[in-house]
Design a protein around this motif. Structure first.
Motif, PDB file in Angstrom:
ATOM      1  N   GLY A  14     -84.073  49.250  27.562  1.00 61.46           N
ATOM      2  CA  GLY A  14     -83.068  48.434  26.753  1.00 61.46           C
ATOM      3  C   GLY A  14     -83.000  47.009  26.491  1.00 61.46           C
ATOM      4  O   GLY A  14     -83.236  46.318  27.077  1.00 61.46           O
ATOM      5  N   PHE A  15     -81.881  46.100  25.574  1.00 61.23           N
ATOM      6  CA  PHE A  15     -81.866  45.307  25.140  1.00 61.23           C
ATOM      7  C   PHE A  15     -81.041  44.561  25.916  1.00 61.23           C
ATOM      8  O   PHE A  15     -79.533  44.821  25.702  1.00 61.23           O
ATOM      9  N   TYR A  16     -81.364  43.150  25.829  1.00 63.87           N
ATOM     10  CA  TYR A  16     -80.392  41.895  26.328  1.00 63.87           C
ATOM     11  C   TYR A  16     -80.500  40.700  24.650  1.00 63.87           C
ATOM     12  O   TYR A  16     -81.475  39.745  25.250  1.00 63.87           O
ATOM     13  N   VAL A  17     -79.254  40.760  24.146  1.00 63.99           N
ATOM     14  CA  VAL A  17     -79.289  39.733  23.054  1.00 63.99           C
ATOM     15  C   VAL A  17     -78.670  38.869  23.082  1.00 63.99           C
ATOM     16  O   VAL A  17     -77.323  38.782  23.742  1.00 63.99           O
ATOM     17  N   ILE A  18     -78.834  37.385  22.646  1.00 63.85           N
ATOM     18  CA  ILE A  18     -78.074  36.191  23.900  1.00 63.85           C
ATOM     19  C   ILE A  18     -78.521  35.113  22.313  1.00 63.85           C
ATOM     20  O   ILE A  18     -79.742  35.122  21.550  1.00 63.85           O
ATOM     21  N   ALA A  19     -77.765  34.677  21.744  1.00 63.43           N
ATOM     22  CA  ALA A  19     -76.886  33.281  21.128  1.00 63.43           C
ATOM     23  C   ALA A  19     -76.577  32.485  21.576  1.00 63.43           C
ATOM     24  O   ALA A  19     -75.473  32.764  21.785  1.00 63.43           O
ATOM     25  N   ASP A  20     -77.201  31.096  21.074  1.00 65.44           N
ATOM     26  CA  ASP A  20     -76.255  29.881  21.354  1.00 65.44           C
ATOM     27  C   ASP A  20     -76.488  28.525  20.313  1.00 65.44           C
ATOM     28  O   ASP A  20     -77.409  28.640  19.907  1.00 65.44           O
ATOM     29  N   HIS A  21     -76.075  27.586  21.094  1.00 64.98           N
ATOM     30  CA  HIS A  21     -76.469  26.730  20.251  1.00 64.98           C
ATOM     31  C   HIS A  21     -77.343  25.898  21.100  1.00 64.98           C
ATOM     32  O   HIS A  21     -77.743  25.375  22.046  1.00 64.98           O
ATOM     33  N   SER A  22     -77.828  25.252  20.155  1.00 63.89           N
ATOM     34  CA  SER A  22     -79.191  24.966  20.989  1.00 63.89           C
ATOM     35  C   SER A  22     -79.603  23.559  20.931  1.00 63.89           C
ATOM     36  O   SER A  22     -78.456  22.724  20.041  1.00 63.89           O
ATOM     37  N   GLY A  23     -79.604  23.032  22.303  1.00 61.50           N
ATOM     38  CA  GLY A  23     -80.098  21.798  22.712  1.00 61.50           C
ATOM     39  C   GLY A  23     -81.253  21.170  22.733  1.00 61.50           C
ATOM     40  O   GLY A  23     -82.270  21.933  22.345  1.00 61.50           O
ATOM     41  N   ARG A  24     -81.093  19.329  22.818  1.00 56.47           N
ATOM     42  CA  ARG A  24     -82.697  18.917  22.867  1.00 56.47           C
ATOM     43  C   ARG A  24     -83.348  19.694  24.032  1.00 56.47           C
ATOM     44  O   ARG A  24     -83.190  19.395  25.206  1.00 56.47           O
ATOM     45  N   PRO A  25     -84.883  19.306  24.499  1.00 56.86           N
ATOM     46  CA  PRO A  25     -85.616  19.208  25.168  1.00 56.86           C
ATOM     47  C   PRO A  25     -85.353  18.488  26.356  1.00 56.86           C
ATOM     48  O   PRO A  25     -85.128  17.285  26.728  1.00 56.86           O
ATOM     49  N   THR A  58     -82.886  19.344  28.153  1.00 56.60           N
ATOM     50  CA  THR A  58     -81.204  18.897  28.312  1.00 56.60           C
ATOM     51  C   THR A  58     -80.850  19.795  29.188  1.00 56.60           C
ATOM     52  O   THR A  58     -79.421  19.302  29.958  1.00 56.60           O
ATOM     53  N   GLY A  59     -81.748  20.917  29.761  1.00 57.66           N
ATOM     54  CA  GLY A  59     -80.425  21.821  30.868  1.00 57.66           C
ATOM     55  C   GLY A  59     -79.823  22.414  30.376  1.00 57.66           C
ATOM     56  O   GLY A  59     -79.576  22.932  28.810  1.00 57.66           O
ATOM     57  N   ILE A  60     -78.346  23.006  30.712  1.00 55.54           N
ATOM     58  CA  ILE A  60     -77.234  23.402  30.307  1.00 55.54           C
ATOM     59  C   ILE A  60     -76.501  22.073  31.129  1.00 55.54           C
ATOM     60  O   ILE A  60     -75.461  22.529  31.219  1.00 55.54           O
ATOM     61  N   SER A  61     -76.721  20.844  30.895  1.00 54.77           N
ATOM     62  CA  SER A  61     -75.800  19.682  31.626  1.00 54.77           C
ATOM     63  C   SER A  61     -75.112  19.265  30.249  1.00 54.77           C
ATOM     64  O   SER A  61     -74.168  18.214  31.226  1.00 54.77           O
ATOM     65  N   GLU A  62     -74.829  19.840  29.295  1.00 57.71           N
ATOM     66  CA  GLU A  62     -74.546  19.796  27.652  1.00 57.71           C
ATOM     67  C   GLU A  62     -73.541  20.805  27.623  1.00 57.71           C
ATOM     68  O   GLU A  62     -72.918  20.676  26.327  1.00 57.71           O
ATOM     69  N   ALA A  63     -73.477  21.376  28.270  1.00 61.20           N
ATOM     70  CA  ALA A  63     -72.309  22.598  28.307  1.00 61.20           C
ATOM     71  C   ALA A  63     -71.264  21.875  27.769  1.00 61.20           C
ATOM     72  O   ALA A  63     -69.910  22.293  26.807  1.00 61.20           O
ATOM     73  N   GLY A  64     -70.366  20.960  28.418  1.00 62.53           N
ATOM     74  CA  GLY A  64     -68.734  20.538  28.230  1.00 62.53           C
ATOM     75  C   GLY A  64     -68.754  19.729  27.195  1.00 62.53           C
ATOM     76  O   GLY A  64     -67.309  19.462  27.918  1.00 62.53           O
ATOM     77  N   THR A  65     -69.560  19.312  27.212  1.00 63.34           N
ATOM     78  CA  THR A  65     -69.559  18.240  26.372  1.00 63.34           C
ATOM     79  C   THR A  65     -69.586  18.535  24.535  1.00 63.34           C
ATOM     80  O   THR A  65     -68.998  18.578  23.999  1.00 63.34           O
ATOM     81  N   LEU A  66     -71.042  18.629  24.099  1.00 57.36           N
ATOM     82  CA  LEU A  66     -72.009  19.293  23.064  1.00 57.36           C
ATOM     83  C   LEU A  66     -71.824  20.194  22.852  1.00 57.36           C
ATOM     84  O   LEU A  66     -72.273  21.242  21.905  1.00 57.36           O
ATOM     85  N   HIS A  67     -71.955  21.231  24.342  1.00 55.12           N
ATOM     86  CA  HIS A  67     -71.949  22.481  23.843  1.00 55.12           C
ATOM     87  C   HIS A  67     -72.675  22.639  23.384  1.00 55.12           C
ATOM     88  O   HIS A  67     -72.732  24.470  22.535  1.00 55.12           O
ATOM     89  N   ARG A  68     -73.884  22.761  23.959  1.00 56.36           N
ATOM     90  CA  ARG A  68     -74.767  23.060  23.349  1.00 56.36           C
ATOM     91  C   ARG A  68     -76.027  23.790  25.242  1.00 56.36           C
ATOM     92  O   ARG A  68     -75.498  23.447  26.145  1.00 56.36           O
ATOM     93  N   ILE A  69     -77.513  23.786  25.136  1.00 53.37           N
ATOM     94  CA  ILE A  69     -78.181  24.407  25.856  1.00 53.37           C
ATOM     95  C   ILE A  69     -79.646  24.690  25.448  1.00 53.37           C
ATOM     96  O   ILE A  69     -79.601  24.975  24.047  1.00 53.37           O
ATOM     97  N   GLU A  70     -80.596  24.237  26.515  1.00 55.54           N
ATOM     98  CA  GLU A  70     -82.179  24.199  25.738  1.00 55.54           C
ATOM     99  C   GLU A  70     -82.455  25.384  25.960  1.00 55.54           C
ATOM    100  O   GLU A  70     -82.097  26.167  26.804  1.00 55.54           O
ATOM    101  N   GLU A  71     -83.359  26.292  24.785  1.00 56.92           N
ATOM    102  CA  GLU A  71     -83.685  26.933  24.794  1.00 56.92           C
ATOM    103  C   GLU A  71     -84.910  27.319  25.339  1.00 56.92           C
ATOM    104  O   GLU A  71     -84.431  28.662  25.677  1.00 56.92           O
ATOM    105  N   ALA A  72     -85.450  27.017  25.665  1.00 56.34           N
ATOM    106  CA  ALA A  72     -86.735  26.863  26.755  1.00 56.34           C
ATOM    107  C   ALA A  72     -86.296  27.387  28.328  1.00 56.34           C
ATOM    108  O   ALA A  72     -86.421  28.136  28.686  1.00 56.34           O
ATOM    109  N   PHE A  73     -85.027  26.545  28.859  1.00 53.19           N
ATOM    110  CA  PHE A  73     -84.398  26.038  29.849  1.00 53.19           C
ATOM    111  C   PHE A  73     -83.497  28.345  29.816  1.00 53.19           C
ATOM    112  O   PHE A  73     -83.640  28.258  30.675  1.00 53.19           O
TER     113      PHE A  73
END
Length: 292
Positions: free
Chosen positions: A217-228, A230-245
């Motif tokens: 089975g598949f798990y598909v995730i889409a999101d707004h890309s953050g800078r290397p 930054t992890g998930i630290s900008e979730a509440g401000t820039l609404h972004r997440i680092e893809e590698a994280f």
């Protein structure tokens, strides 16, 4: 007699080989959605004006083909909200399947989470209309929105999968009878980053998704890309997440990366603002993971 025994043994051996070659239950289905079928779904005249506006930034034809829903399958849309993706999945899967839309119920014993910064326009080409003269009403609870979508599909005679709303925590998104090897597909569209702002135990959620999916089975995730970095630290401000994280968190639950979708990429986005300046589409990634 010896010849007959040899023939029988050969047949048994061949049968065993065939049995071992049978793919997991999640792959024994109709072929995944084609580009033509996806375009037909998106062009359906009964779809709402609000969903058509959302289409301008979501590229739903390409997204549906990448997700690959199959007729008759069982799918779960995490953080379903108003049900935009949930309905598209229901239309693609058809009346022989089932679609569930999960939303987190509000815990009255827990203080409300401070609201994040307003999310910027991820695709500025989709020009927003003028602000309403009066403040907008609070959005409908997700279960209400999903029930209305399900009723509208039935009233229009669309052969869509029934939509069932699940008001459950992210860490335990489905009831026990659906918690193990029951789903062919799970989606989480543009909201994984919010889980950081909301204080969700993402490791527990990803483990629950892994358990609920059938092998293959598949798990598909889409999101707004953050800078290397930054992890998930900008979730509440820039609404972004680092893809590698994000990828590291999901793979820690046992998933393997199956494919990457680049149709929402924008390498010109500096990824350091809520809405890129000058206005331009946000860089967005789509990842498909598989349960081995």
């Amino acid at each position: 007699m010896i010849i007959r025994r040899k023939t029988l043994l050969a047949a048994v051996a061949a049968g065993t080989s065939l049995l071992l070659a049978v793919p997991p239950a999640s792959t024994q289905q109709a072929p995944p959605l084609t580009a033509e079928q996806a375009a037909e779904i998106v062009a359906s005249p009964d779809r709402s004006a609000a969903d058509r506006t959302n289409d301008l930034r979501r590229k739903p034809e390409q997204l549906l083909v990448f997700i690959g829903p199959r007729p008759g399958s069982t799918a779960l849309d995490l953080s379903a909200a108003g049900g935009y993706t949930t309905e598209l999945l229901a239309r693609a899967i058809g009346s022989t399947g089932a679609v569930y839309g999960q939303s987190r119920p509000r815990d009255p014993s827990r203080p409300p989470t401070p609201p994040p910064a307003p999310e910027g326009n991820s695709h500025p080409s989709a020009t927003p209309g003028p602000p309403p003269a009066t403040p907008a009403a609070a959005p409908r609870p997700s279960p209400v929105a999903l029930a209305e979508r399900n009723k509208a599909l039935q009233s229009a005679g669309i052969k869509a999968a029934p939509i069932t709303a699940l008001a459950r925590p992210f860490e335990d998104p489905v009831p026990s009878e659906l918690a193990t090897d029951r789903f062919d597909l799970v989606t989480l569209m543009f909201n994984y980053h919010d889980l950081g702002h909301l204080g969700i135990d993402r490791a527990a959620m990803n483990r629950a998704v892994f358990q609920a999916l059938k092998p293959g089975g598949f798990y598909v995730i889409a999101d707004h890309s953050g800078r290397p970095g930054t992890g998930i630290s900008e979730a509440g401000t820039l609404h972004r997440i680092e893809e590698a994280f994000l990828r590291k968190e999901v793979e820690a639950a046992g998933f393997k990366l199956a494919s990457e979708g680049n149709f929402l990429r924008n390498p010109k986005d500096p990824r350091d603002k809520n809405t890129p300046d000058p206005p331009q589409p946000k860089d967005e990634f789509v990842l498909k993971f598989v349960k081995p």
